[in-house]
Structure formats: C-alpha cells, structure tokens
Scaffold this active site. Structure first.
Site, PDB file in Angstrom:
ATOM      1  N   GLU A 153      26.881  -0.912  -8.482  1.00 29.68           N
ATOM      2  CA  GLU A 153      25.713  -0.659  -7.640  1.00 29.68           C
ATOM      3  C   GLU A 153      25.325   0.810  -7.799  1.00 29.68           C
ATOM      4  OE1 GLU A 153      25.604  -2.403  -3.561  1.00 29.68           O
ATOM      5  OE2 GLU A 153      27.712  -2.829  -3.990  1.00 29.68           O
TER       6      GLU A 153
ATOM      7  N   ARG B 222      42.438  -4.640  -7.311  1.00 27.87           N
ATOM      8  CA  ARG B 222      41.837  -3.309  -7.235  1.00 27.87           C
ATOM      9  C   ARG B 222      42.898  -2.234  -7.461  1.00 27.87           C
ATOM     10  NH1 ARG B 222      36.915  -2.563  -4.240  1.00 27.87           N
ATOM     11  NH2 ARG B 222      37.690  -0.502  -3.701  1.00 27.87           N
TER      12      ARG B 222
ATOM     13  N   LYS C 245      32.379   4.896  -0.324  1.00 26.34           N
ATOM     14  CA  LYS C 245      31.158   5.714  -0.446  1.00 26.34           C
ATOM     15  C   LYS C 245      30.716   6.227   0.922  1.00 26.34           C
ATOM     16  CE  LYS C 245      29.729   2.887  -4.371  1.00 26.34           C
ATOM     17  NZ  LYS C 245      28.875   1.778  -4.791  1.00 26.34           N
TER      18      LYS C 245
END
Length: 784
Positions: free
Chosen positions: A278, A493, A503
């Site tokens: 993204e 992950r 973020k």
C-alpha cells in the site's frame, strides 16, 4: 451426551477396519479426516458383499486415502476405493501414485488405462524378476562391494531396485537383497569389516588463504550475498505453474482446467509473483522479507515479479510513498518486471462487480459502517433484493448519488473467520493520486486483490499469515466470475524486538517529536536502516538466513546486526577515529616535519588499497586508552607501561601528565621509540591515534525502547510512548578522524578501528562530516 455417543460409534467404526482404539480416538481430533474416513468406509459397502468384513490391509489403505488425499479429488475417491476393494491397489506405493495421477487429472471422465498404468494396477512382479534384478544390481557394484563389504551403502542398492521394480513388494526386495549379499560377502561379522580409513577428500590448499570472518555462505568475500535461500516448511510444497489444482484447499470448477491451459498459453509456464504494498507509508524490515520472498522466488525460478501498488485507499496515499517504495526495492537489488497499480484495472473491476450482481453473488446494502464491524455481523435485510435494483443502485453509487457510508456493495460469501458478506465497494469522495476524480467508489482489498492477481496471471500469490482467513474468499471470487484463479500461499510475518513497525504508531512517534522522520536511524523502516548504514546485502542475507517459514517470527535485532557486521567487515575500509580525544605531545619526535604514512584500507589484505595519514609531534588518542591506575590485565598506555601506535611503527612512553583544575589529564608528554630499535621490548598492546585530524560529528544509537515488546500491554502497561529510551541517541561533536574519510559521500561506510562500523549521514557537508554508528564491532549485551 449425543456428541459422546456419536464419537463412540465412530471409534467402533474405525476399529472395525483394523485401527486400534488409540489410533481411532486420535483420528477423531481431526474433523476433516474423520468425515472423509467415514465416507470412505460407507463407500466400501457398494463394492464388498454385506457378509464380507473389511480386511486390515483394505482398512489401512482407506485410512491412508483419508489422510493423504487432497480436497480437489475427494469426488474421485469412489474410483480408488473400488480398486482397493478389488485388491488391484494393494499397497501405499500404488495408492500414492494413483492419488498423484488424479491430482494431475482431477476431472471426469477418468482415463482408467492411464490411471492403472501410472499406479501399477494389474502389474505382477514375480519372485524370479526380483531375483534377476537384484543379481544385476549386485553384479554392477561387485568390485566396490568386495572392497568395502558391509561398509558399502546398501540403501543405494535398494533405491536402484525400487526404481527398476516400482511395484514389487518392498519386503520381498529387501529379503532377496539380504540373501544375495550374504552369498557374496558372507556373514556381517564386525571383525571382518574393512579397517581402511576413509579417503580424505579435502582439497589441499593452493596458496595463502584470504581472510574471512564468517563461515556462512550468504556473504562472499566481496560483500555480495545470495539473494534467495532454500525454501523450508510448507514452501517446499509450492506447485508448478499450471498445477494450481495440486495445492491443498484449491477449489476446482468445471472450467478450471480450461482456464489453467489458457493461463499456461499466455505465460509460457513462467513463475509470476507480485509485491503489492500500500503506498501509504515507508517500508519496514518485515517488508524486506516479503520483497526477498516475492522477487527472490521468481528470480530463483527464472520467473518475473511485478511491483503492484495497492492504491485502493485514496485518502492515505502520497506520491512520496510511491517513489520511496520503488527506491527501496531497487536499493535492495531487485528490479520489477513491470510496475502496475490496482487502479490500472478499476474499469475492469467495475464491470466484474456488475457481473457479480447479475449472477446473484453481490448486492447493495445500506447497513452503516458500525453495524458491519466485527465478526458477528447480522444478515443484511437487503441481502435478497432484486438483481436489477442492485445494478441500478450500484450505478447510482458510481454517479455520486449517495453520501459516504450510505451504501456499499457486498459479496454473498461467509469468510473463513466467520465474517459475513465482505464489502466489495464503498463510497469515498477523495482525489486519487492516479485516477484523479474519475471515481467516487473504490474497491476493497477483499475484492481487488485476487482479481488483480488473476489479470496479471500470478502463479504464486504470496502473503503474510493474517490473510489466511481470506484464502477461501480469494478462490470463491475468482471462481464466481469464471476467471483464472492463482494459488494463495501464506507465510509468517517477520517482527523484531525493541521496535515497532506500525505506520500509525511511527506517525505518532514523529508527531510527538520522539523521532525526526521515517528515516530516523533508530527506527526499523528500510529507509532508516539505509541511513544508519545497513548495506542492502546484509538485509537480504538476514532475510535469506531466517528463511521462509509459515510461523510468526520475532527476532532479536542482534541477528540482523550480525549480518551487517559480516558484510561490512569485508567491504568497509578501515580508518582511525578518536571519539574522546586526549592530546599527546611527542617530545622527541624523530622529524622536523610531519610524516605521511600509507595505511592499508584493509590491513588483512593490503592489495585492496591504502590512504595517507599524517603523523606529527602532536597526536590524539582515546581517553580510555590511558589509565593512571591500570589493572594487571590492562594492555594499553599507563605511566609505567609503554604502548604501540597502530600503523606508525613507534612505541610511546609517558613522561609527564598535564592536568586541568579538576586534576584530570588533558595532555600527555611522551617519548617515542621505533618498534624495530635494538633493545625495545614488544608492547603489550597497540592503540589507534590521529594527527592533524578532521573534526566530525558522531551519532550513536541505542534501542529506542526499554522493553523487547513495547507493544505488549503486559510488558508495557502504559503503552509504547511510555517506554521510550531518552538516551537512544547520543551526539558527539568532538570526534577526530584521519584523512581516510576525506571526500566521503553520504552512505559511504567505514570501520573505525577498534570502535565500530559507521556510515556518512546525508546531513554531512563538504566541510563537516556527520557519521552514524551502524553497529558496534561486537554484539551488544542487551536484555532479551
């Protein structure tokens, strides 16, 4: 009570085919195997007379079928069960071969001749054939067998026999092998074993070995690294292009095989992956693993990898993130085959959304956002509204006739995590970085991602574990529209301790003034690591070393630091830098003028160049390299202990100590002697120094957080902002460097001898150098 009775009935059923009670009860723990085994046993009744009990050999094969088979061929099990009951499939080897054949040909009608040929059905291997084959194999290896006797790896002989006689009974082959070996070699008596030592196959050294600091194969002597390491865990099961149907859980439709054939025609059978970030933030260390996996897997298989920006959320996307992401990918050493955007396909996605409505698989809903949150979402009262009405309302959404939140397009599907009817389109009156103001409706990830993968003919859609709950909807949507369906693979992950990568939380740190920006070297964004001086090769080596596992990975930063040291140790030239200077005046300096010394950039390999260093009567050493009251094991400079100067060839001896008003040493008066002078004893140690130095600023970094898991409320009840280490950055503006740093550019890397690895910060100018400490020379002892 009813459930208990059902389970007891199943235990009895499973025992009736030869399973012991413990195995039967263990089977109940797996609902899928239990259901399938029950089905298999009931299917047997069609092929065996009622009075015949299921033999143990048939029962074992039925159990193997329930545990080894895959969902996409469950509908073909009756064919295999018939062969089992007729005792044409007699062993696990035949059954496994039959399963593999059907996975490659998962649609009816079945080519029975091909199936039987591939599974050895109807093939009888006689004892004479086994005997002759074993005799041939032993004859071919007779010389080595007589030489090595029972030290010979007999397993290789059995492997060859199985290759030649794939459908022979394994026990019969082994027994025949034992008989013929006994006949050739006699009894396997330990006293008759060969005592000849194994030949040393190590190649002799052909010259002086070059220095190396690691035995790990990821980092070579020039600092280059392997871009991709061997797969592990579930990744070993990756399907070949066009063989998507062999993957566990892949959903077959009557059109699947035709779509796969067309897919292979378009791609030529290449592996095709994509990295789909993204564009709403800077990439972090976890993304480095994803980049290495997607680009590396494609490269390792001579395939291609797209960079596809998932730009479906216009409110949070900025141009700097688009360019920053590409910059980092290229910096890490990868080049996208093509750069695409989710928005490139908005027109096609819109048309497919209308088709989904026409097929009765989507509808317009007016439930509010709060009502759709969570997993226990009530069924929409508009779920069964007429198709034409939904089509018109969807058009009205597109034309701006609804306010944000007044309508959504939802898909008629229950996701694996129980979420009902995920949203496919929502209204957002926001300017889009690429499509401008063309759209006021934007597709969601759940709708967009699989369709974009299909458009780009992705073979392996690699994503992190949290998307596992979306795998079934991924397959459902492609199949609902009769489109080519890629395979989604999930992996664990990567997270590091003593940091955060969210973020939102990094933005909070910036706004609170805790860190300066996304590239603050205390963060673990990739831009921050680059600024701190981490080489891209080290990051890739780290990702390769931890491998691709399906489980969540939380690692201590020391492992990454170790990879950095390995690369910098063979790539960063050495210079001498004094962090806390103490002035030293050599009272008997042997020259009227300063001397220039050639200092090797890599002392262990002088062929890699050198730089000039000034040597004069005034030098500067580290304060910590002088001790007025040394301990017995102290090896540096002391009042009665001379010390050598690195690269100078001189030893200095303290004559006098000049002190300040606090009685602290501010200057040493010393004499010097050549190391090679007659009668000069070899000093206990050598220290680094500078003369006519260049003043520079040094920034030292420590962990930003006190606790290893600052996000964990159990460790940090007050939240991550309460866990900030106020001493995570120390700035030293008094450091002095030798001339080796002259003309250094931002991101150039050096090893400060005896201090650590450092990188030139972009804040540097032609007249003022700023260095970031990348890592210390040795592992820091941090709490874990």
């Amino acid at each position: 009570m009813a459930v208990s009775n059902d389970n007891e009935t199943r235990v009895a059923l499973f025992q009736s085919i030869g399973l012991n009670e413990q195995k039967a009860r263990e089977t109940l723990k797996n609902q899928d195997v239990t259901r399938l085994l029950e089905t298999n046993i009931n299917e047997v009744k069609k092929f065996l007379p009622k009075e015949n009990q299921i033999t143990k050999s048939i029962g074992n094969l039925l159990y193997a079928l329930a545990t080894k088979s895959k969902q996409q061929i469950h509908h073909l099990h009756p064919y295999l069960i018939k062969y089992i009951c007729e005792e044409k499939i007699k062993n696990d080897l035949q059954l496994s071969a039959a399963i593999q054949y059907l996975l490659t040909h998962p649609q009816e009608p079945i080519d029975h001749k091909a199936l039987e040929a591939n599974a050895g059905i109807g093939v009888t291997v006689t004892p004479e054939e086994i005997e002759c084959t074993i005799e041939e194999i032993i004859t071919q290896n007779k010389t080595k067998l007589l030489e090595q006797r029972y030290d010979f790896p007999v397993g290789s002989l059995l492997g060859e026999a199985r290759k030649r006689l794939p459908w022979a009974d394994g026990k019969a082959v082994k027994a025949e092998m034992d008989v013929q070996l006994l006949d050739l070699l006699g009894p396997n008596d330990q006293s008759t074993k060969s005592t000849t030592p194994k030949q040393n196959t190590t190649k002799p050294s052909t010259g002086k070995a070059k220095p190396t600091t690691t035995t790990n194969n990821d980092v070579r002597e020039n600092g280059e690294t392997n871009l991709f390491s061997d797969l592990s865990g579930e990744a070993l099961n990756f399907h070949k292009p066009g063989e998507n149907y062999k993957t566990e859980g892949y959903v077959m439709t009557p059109k699947t095989m035709d779509l796969l054939r067309e897919h292979l025609k378009q791609t030529g059978g290449r592996v095709i992956t994509r990295f789909p970030p993204e564009p709403n933030g800077i990439l972090h260390i976890g993304h480095a693993k994803a980049i290495n996996f997607n680009f590396g897997y494609a490269k390792a298989n001579n395939g291609i990898c797209y960079l596809r920006y998932d730009d479906t959320n216009p409110e949070k996307e900025e141009e700097k993130f688009f360019t920053g992401i590409l910059d980092i990918i290229q910096w890490l050493g990868y080049k996208p085959y093509n750069i695409t955007h989710a928005s490139d396909y908005f027109d096609q996605l819109y048309e497919w959304a209308k088709e989904l409505i026409r097929r009765g698989d989507a509808y317009i809903c007016h439930q509010k956002g709060d009502e759709l949150k969570g997993y226990n979402v009530p069924e929409s009262p508009w779920r069964n509204r007429p198709i034409q009405e939904s089509l018109q309302l969807f058009e009205d959404m597109k034309n701006g006739k609804f306010a944000e939140g007044e309508a959504t397009l939802r898909m008629k599907y229950v996701m694996e995590d129980g979420k009902l009817d995920p949203v496919a389109y929502r209204i957002k009156y926001a300017h889009h970085a690429k499509s401008g103001d063309k759209w006021c409706i934007y597709p969601t990830y759940d709708y967009t991602h699989c369709l974009n993968d299909s458009i780009e003919n992705i073979t392996h859609s690699l994503c992190t574990k949290e998307f596992q709950a979306r795998r079934s909807s991924y397959y459902w949507l492609c199949n609902a529209l009769d489109l080519y369906c890629p395979v989604q693979w999930e992996y664990g992950r990567l997270n590091l301790q003593y940091t955060i990568t969210s973020k939102r939380k990094i933005t909070k740190l910036i706004l609170e003034g805790v860190v300066k920006d996304w590239d603050d070297p205390r963060l673990y964004t990739i831009t921050a690591l680059r600024r701190r001086g981490f080489p891209p090769e080290a990051i890739i080596s780290f990702c390769s070393r931890i491998g691709v596992t399906m489980s969540q990975t939380v690692l201590h930063p020391d492992m990454l630091d170790a990879c950095v040291r390995e690369v910098l140790n063979v790539t960063a030239p050495r210079v001498m830098v004094v962090m806390e200077p103490l002035k030293v005046t050599i009272t008997n300096f042997p020259s009227k003028n300063l001397m220039e010394l050639n200092v090797p950039n890599f002392p262990a390999d002088e062929s890699r160049g050198s730089h000039a260093v000034k040597f004069d009567s005034v030098i500067y050493i580290e304060k910590s390299d002088f001790n007025e009251k040394p301990t017995k094991d102290y090896k540096r400079l002391a009042p009665n202990q001379p010390c050598g100067l690195r690269h100078a060839g001189y030893i200095i001896t303290v004559q006098d100590i000049v002190r300040d008003s606090n009685n602290e040493p501010i200057e040493l008066k010393v004499t010097c002697q050549k190391v090679t002078d007659e009668g000069v004893s070899k000093p206990k140690g050598f220290i680094h120094w500078v003369s006519h130095p260049i003043k520079c600023e040094i920034r030292l970094y420590d962990p930003l957080f006190f606790h290893s898991n600052p996000d964990d409320p159990k460790e940090v009840p007050g939240g991550f902002l309460s866990d900030i280490n106020p001493n995570s950055l120390t700035i030293n503006k008094n450091a002095l460097a030798d001339d080796g740093i002259k003309n250094a550019k931002p991101f150039d890397k050096f090893q400060f001898e005896r201090v650590g690895f450092f990188s030139v910060d972009p804040d540097s100018t032609n007249d003022y150098y700023v260095f970031n400490r990348t890592v210390s020379l040795k592992e820091d002892k941090r709490a874990s």
